[in-house]
Design an enzyme around this catalytic site. Structure first.
Site, PDB file in Angstrom:
ATOM      1  N   ARG A 156      12.082  -1.229  -5.744  1.00  0.00           N
ATOM      2  CA  ARG A 156      13.155  -2.124  -5.324  1.00  0.00           C
ATOM      3  C   ARG A 156      12.861  -3.603  -5.589  1.00  0.00           C
ATOM      4  O   ARG A 156      13.735  -4.448  -5.450  1.00  0.00           O
ATOM      5  CB  ARG A 156      13.477  -1.913  -3.839  1.00  0.00           C
ATOM      6  CG  ARG A 156      14.353  -0.688  -3.624  1.00  0.00           C
ATOM      7  CD  ARG A 156      14.848  -0.624  -2.205  1.00  0.00           C
ATOM      8  NE  ARG A 156      13.815  -0.155  -1.288  1.00  0.00           N
ATOM      9  CZ  ARG A 156      13.784  -0.462   0.012  1.00  0.00           C
ATOM     10  NH1 ARG A 156      14.701  -1.238   0.538  1.00  0.00           N
ATOM     11  NH2 ARG A 156      12.825   0.025   0.776  1.00  0.00           N
ATOM     12  N   THR A 214       1.463   9.664   0.513  1.00  0.00           N
ATOM     13  CA  THR A 214       0.443   8.852   1.198  1.00  0.00           C
ATOM     14  C   THR A 214      -0.804   9.668   1.545  1.00  0.00           C
ATOM     15  O   THR A 214      -1.919   9.143   1.524  1.00  0.00           O
ATOM     16  CB  THR A 214       1.027   8.215   2.471  1.00  0.00           C
ATOM     17  OG1 THR A 214       1.614   9.255   3.279  1.00  0.00           O
ATOM     18  CG2 THR A 214       2.083   7.181   2.152  1.00  0.00           C
ATOM     19  N   GLY A 237      -1.019  -2.236   1.573  1.00  0.00           N
ATOM     20  CA  GLY A 237      -1.163  -3.425   0.727  1.00  0.00           C
ATOM     21  C   GLY A 237       0.067  -4.311   0.707  1.00  0.00           C
ATOM     22  O   GLY A 237      -0.007  -5.461   0.285  1.00  0.00           O
ATOM     23  N   GLY A 240       8.955   6.997   9.826  1.00  0.00           N
ATOM     24  CA  GLY A 240       8.427   8.183  10.494  1.00  0.00           C
ATOM     25  C   GLY A 240       8.531   8.008  12.003  1.00  0.00           C
ATOM     26  O   GLY A 240       8.100   6.983  12.531  1.00  0.00           O
ATOM     27  N   ASN A 277      -4.969 -43.763 -24.152  1.00  0.00           N
ATOM     28  CA  ASN A 277      -6.291 -43.155 -23.965  1.00  0.00           C
ATOM     29  C   ASN A 277      -6.563 -42.025 -24.945  1.00  0.00           C
ATOM     30  O   ASN A 277      -7.634 -41.460 -24.957  1.00  0.00           O
ATOM     31  CB  ASN A 277      -6.426 -42.628 -22.530  1.00  0.00           C
ATOM     32  CG  ASN A 277      -5.342 -41.626 -22.165  1.00  0.00           C
ATOM     33  OD1 ASN A 277      -4.197 -41.778 -22.588  1.00  0.00           O
ATOM     34  ND2 ASN A 277      -5.688 -40.621 -21.415  1.00  0.00           N
TER      35      ASN A 277
HETATM   36  C1  UD1 Z   1       5.298   5.643   5.344  1.00  0.00           C
HETATM   37  C2  UD1 Z   1       5.058   6.671   6.440  1.00  0.00           C
HETATM   38  C3  UD1 Z   1       6.113   6.479   7.538  1.00  0.00           C
HETATM   39  C4  UD1 Z   1       6.086   5.083   8.060  1.00  0.00           C
HETATM   40  C5  UD1 Z   1       6.229   4.082   6.921  1.00  0.00           C
HETATM   41  C6  UD1 Z   1       5.985   2.687   7.426  1.00  0.00           C
HETATM   42  C7  UD1 Z   1       4.168   8.637   5.286  1.00  0.00           C
HETATM   43  C8  UD1 Z   1       4.456   9.968   4.783  1.00  0.00           C
HETATM   44  N1  UD1 Z   1       5.170   7.992   5.881  1.00  0.00           N
HETATM   45  O1  UD1 Z   1       6.555   5.949   4.789  1.00  0.00           O
HETATM   46  O2  UD1 Z   1       5.872   7.383   8.597  1.00  0.00           O
HETATM   47  O3  UD1 Z   1       7.102   4.906   9.025  1.00  0.00           O
HETATM   48  O4  UD1 Z   1       5.263   4.327   5.882  1.00  0.00           O
HETATM   49  O5  UD1 Z   1       6.244   1.770   6.389  1.00  0.00           O
HETATM   50  O6  UD1 Z   1       3.064   8.143   5.183  1.00  0.00           O
HETATM   51  N2  UD1 Z   1       1.486   4.889  -1.441  1.00  0.00           N
HETATM   52  C9  UD1 Z   1       0.493   5.243  -2.274  1.00  0.00           C
HETATM   53  N3  UD1 Z   1       0.576   6.437  -2.949  1.00  0.00           N
HETATM   54  C10 UD1 Z   1       1.628   7.267  -2.778  1.00  0.00           C
HETATM   55  C11 UD1 Z   1       2.649   6.892  -1.912  1.00  0.00           C
HETATM   56  C12 UD1 Z   1       2.565   5.699  -1.248  1.00  0.00           C
HETATM   57  O7  UD1 Z   1      -0.484   4.503  -2.453  1.00  0.00           O
HETATM   58  O8  UD1 Z   1       1.606   8.331  -3.408  1.00  0.00           O
HETATM   59  C13 UD1 Z   1       1.366   3.610  -0.724  1.00  0.00           C
HETATM   60  C14 UD1 Z   1       2.491   2.660  -1.040  1.00  0.00           C
HETATM   61  O9  UD1 Z   1       2.113   1.789  -2.105  1.00  0.00           O
HETATM   62  C15 UD1 Z   1       2.614   1.887   0.257  1.00  0.00           C
HETATM   63  C16 UD1 Z   1       2.188   2.894   1.320  1.00  0.00           C
HETATM   64  O10 UD1 Z   1       1.470   3.901   0.650  1.00  0.00           O
HETATM   65  O11 UD1 Z   1       1.715   0.797   0.295  1.00  0.00           O
HETATM   66  C17 UD1 Z   1       3.375   3.500   2.055  1.00  0.00           C
HETATM   67  O12 UD1 Z   1       4.208   4.121   1.112  1.00  0.00           O
HETATM   68  P1  UD1 Z   1       5.768   4.166   1.288  1.00  0.00           P
HETATM   69  O13 UD1 Z   1       6.374   4.884   0.171  1.00  0.00           O
HETATM   70  O14 UD1 Z   1       6.274   2.809   1.609  1.00  0.00           O
HETATM   71  O15 UD1 Z   1       5.833   5.084   2.595  1.00  0.00           O
HETATM   72  P2  UD1 Z   1       7.111   5.482   3.351  1.00  0.00           P
HETATM   73  O16 UD1 Z   1       7.687   6.663   2.702  1.00  0.00           O
HETATM   74  O17 UD1 Z   1       7.965   4.299   3.532  1.00  0.00           O
END
Ligand code: UD1
Ligand code: CA
Length: 466
Positions: free
Chosen positions: A16, A87, A109, A145, A395
């Site tokens: 996004r 994650t 991050g 979540g 200069n």
């Molecule tokens: C995650 C949580 C959710 C929480 C929310 C808060 C899970 C499954 N869900 O959701 O419960 O309310 O964060 O913001 O964890 N990332 C990776 N590798 C991946 C996927 C994500 O490194 O394969 C990193 C992303 O760069 C980011 C973080 O993990 O920094 C969270 O990922 P994001 O996709 O934002 O998680 P949400 O689905 O929003």
């Protein structure tokens, strides 16, 4: 005390943002998002910091390596997650480099404003034995979540896409931050499945596994919403920027700095202030800036990498860029409006620099003045020199830079060119419009221009009849 190992998740794409720059390298307060997170981790005395990279991994790792080296800090460990399968899958990549005997503190991050105290509280709740989750109450929890409890006890985190109607009404959500005993984390990670609405390995599923294993799960509430807000879009980035700037503005005002309007103040670096400093609206400070006692900064100034001594006044629209050499403004100096000070400008006490005057790599001794439309580059200017409007130091000969020395008490008239290398000796006066390419004598008037003449019998040309 159990050691803390920080794990920073930074592999996600950040679709996004609609940018080619990896999301965690977008800047907040002049520093990439991830650098805020790393700095917060450092404030906790973590044993090691492990960063999970994926999208734009080379760029993210290069940046962190360079900034750690430049700042004399340890370079974090990197693990790559390719492809990104959720994650839980991200944190699985850390297992080989994560020691068993510590607490893993998992950070995002792209969530830059979390405070060390909040994370310390989370670590304390974990205490090496519990699974501690940082949670927050949200008016609109869509997408997050949900924290599912039975009575008081946390049972699970259910992702929005997997949640039932009644679960979706829960306002308490997981922020993405947790502190967890590393050995137990590794065990739970090995048991994750991707049997859910998104077909991903969810880190959040470890909560149910902890409950099954009889490990206590505690939810630690964040004090301030902005601490746990992530950046997913340019709009959110701008919102967090304002929150961050307000936080910095408040801290300065608590030290006694008088900001005309904290909503129109930007600090992208560090700012040290003495007593009774006043800063008018729309000023931007970058890099490392210090302001002595009683310094006054007018509106719309941009000041980077500079030391401004006590009592100096910078009037409106002054632009200072010290870069690596820095800029120094002496006590009681008067700068602006519309002045430009560039790297290596070292101004002594009571120096005056006026409108449309540019100073670069030059020292000006006490009381020297250049009040209008002038350039001083690679120059050494003595005490009380008066440098006239429109005068410049030449200069640069197209290949090399040379220095100009203007000794004490010299007056340089208007529109002079001082062709470096050249020395104007003490107490001398240079007549207006002179081009000076030889050293001048002290205390004398030197003029280097054509004499004024009146031509007798001259008439203006007339238009010829065709
Ligand atoms: C995650 C949580 C959710 C929480 C929310 C808060 C899970 C499954 N869900 O959701 O419960 O309310 O964060 O913001 O964890 N990332 C990776 N590798 C991946 C996927 C994500 O490194 O394969 C990193 C992303 O760069 C980011 C973080 O993990 O920094 C969270 O990922 P994001 O996709 O934002 O998680 P949400 O689905 O929003
Ligand atoms: Ca998110």
């Amino acid at each position: 005390m159990t050691a803390v190992d920080v794990v920073v998740m930074a592999a996600g794409k950040g679709t996004r943002m609609k940018s080619r720059i990896p999301k965690v390298l977008h800047k907040l307060g002049g520093r990439p998002l991830i650098q805020h997170v790393i700095a917060t981790a450092q404030a906790l005395d973590a044993r090691r910091t492990i960063v999970i990279t994926g999208h734009g991994a080379d760029g993210v790792e290069d940046f962190l390596r360079q900034s750690a080296t430049a700042g004399g800090r340890a370079v974090p460990d990197f693990v790559r997650q390719e492809p990104q399968l959720g994650t839980g899958h991200a944190v699985q990549q850390v297992v080989p480099v994560l020691p068993d005997d510590g607490i893993a503190l998992i950070l995002n991050g792209d969530v830059p404003l979390v405070r060390p105290a909040t994370l310390q509280a989370l670590i304390d709740r974990c205490a090496g034995e519990r699974l501690a989750l940082l949670t927050v109450q949200m008016a609109d929890p869509t997408g997050y979540g949900r924290i599912v409890r039975s009575g008081d006890a946390v049972q699970a985190i259910v992702e929005h896409k997997d949640a039932s109607e009644s679960q979706r009404r829960i306002g308490e959500v997981y922020t993405g931050f947790m502190a967890v005993p590393s050995a137990r984390l590794k065990n739970w990670l090995s048991r994750l499945t991707n049997d859910n609405a998104q077909g991903e390995y969810y880190l959040t599923d470890i909560v149910q596994l902890a409950v099954q294993d009889g490990c206590e799960v505690v939810a630690s509430p964040a004090v301030e919403q902005v601490e746990v807000d992530g950046v997913n879009s340019p709009v959110q980035l701008a919102e967090l920027e304002r929150a961050f700037q307000l936080r910095q503005a408040r801290a300065l005002m608590e030290q006694g700095v008088r900001l005309a309007d904290p909503a129109r103040f930007d600090l992208r670096g560090s700012l040290q202030c003495g007593q009774d400093v006043e800063i008018d609206v729309n000023c931007v400070f970058e890099g490392e800036v210090s302001l002595g006692d009683n310094v006054r900064i007018g509106p719309n100034c941009v000041i980077a990498n500079a030391r401004i001594a006590a009592g100096a006044v910078l009037q409106a629209f002054t632009h200072i860029e010290g870069e690596k050499l820095g800029v120094e403004v002496g006590e009681g100096a008067l700068i602006g409006p519309f002045s430009r000070l560039r790297p290596g400008a070292k101004l002594g006490p009571e120096v005056h620099i006026g409108n449309f005057v540019e100073v670069k790599n030059s020292t000006l001794a006490r009381g020297a003045k250049a009040n209008h439309l002038a350039y001083l580059g690679d120059a050494q200017v003595g005490e009380r020199v008066n440098y006239g409007a429109g005068s410049i130091t030449a200069n640069y000969d197209g290949a090399n830079k040379s220095r100009t020395v203007i000794e004490a008490d010299v007056h340089v008239g208007s529109n002079c060119v001082l062709v470096a290398p050249v020395t104007v000796r003490a107490g001398g006066t240079i007549g207006a419009g002179s081009v000076i390419n030889k050293d001048t004598e002290p205390g004398k008037l030197t003029v280097a221009r054509a004499r004024q003449a009146t031509i007798a019998g001259w008439t203006r040309p007339k238009k010829q009849a065709k």
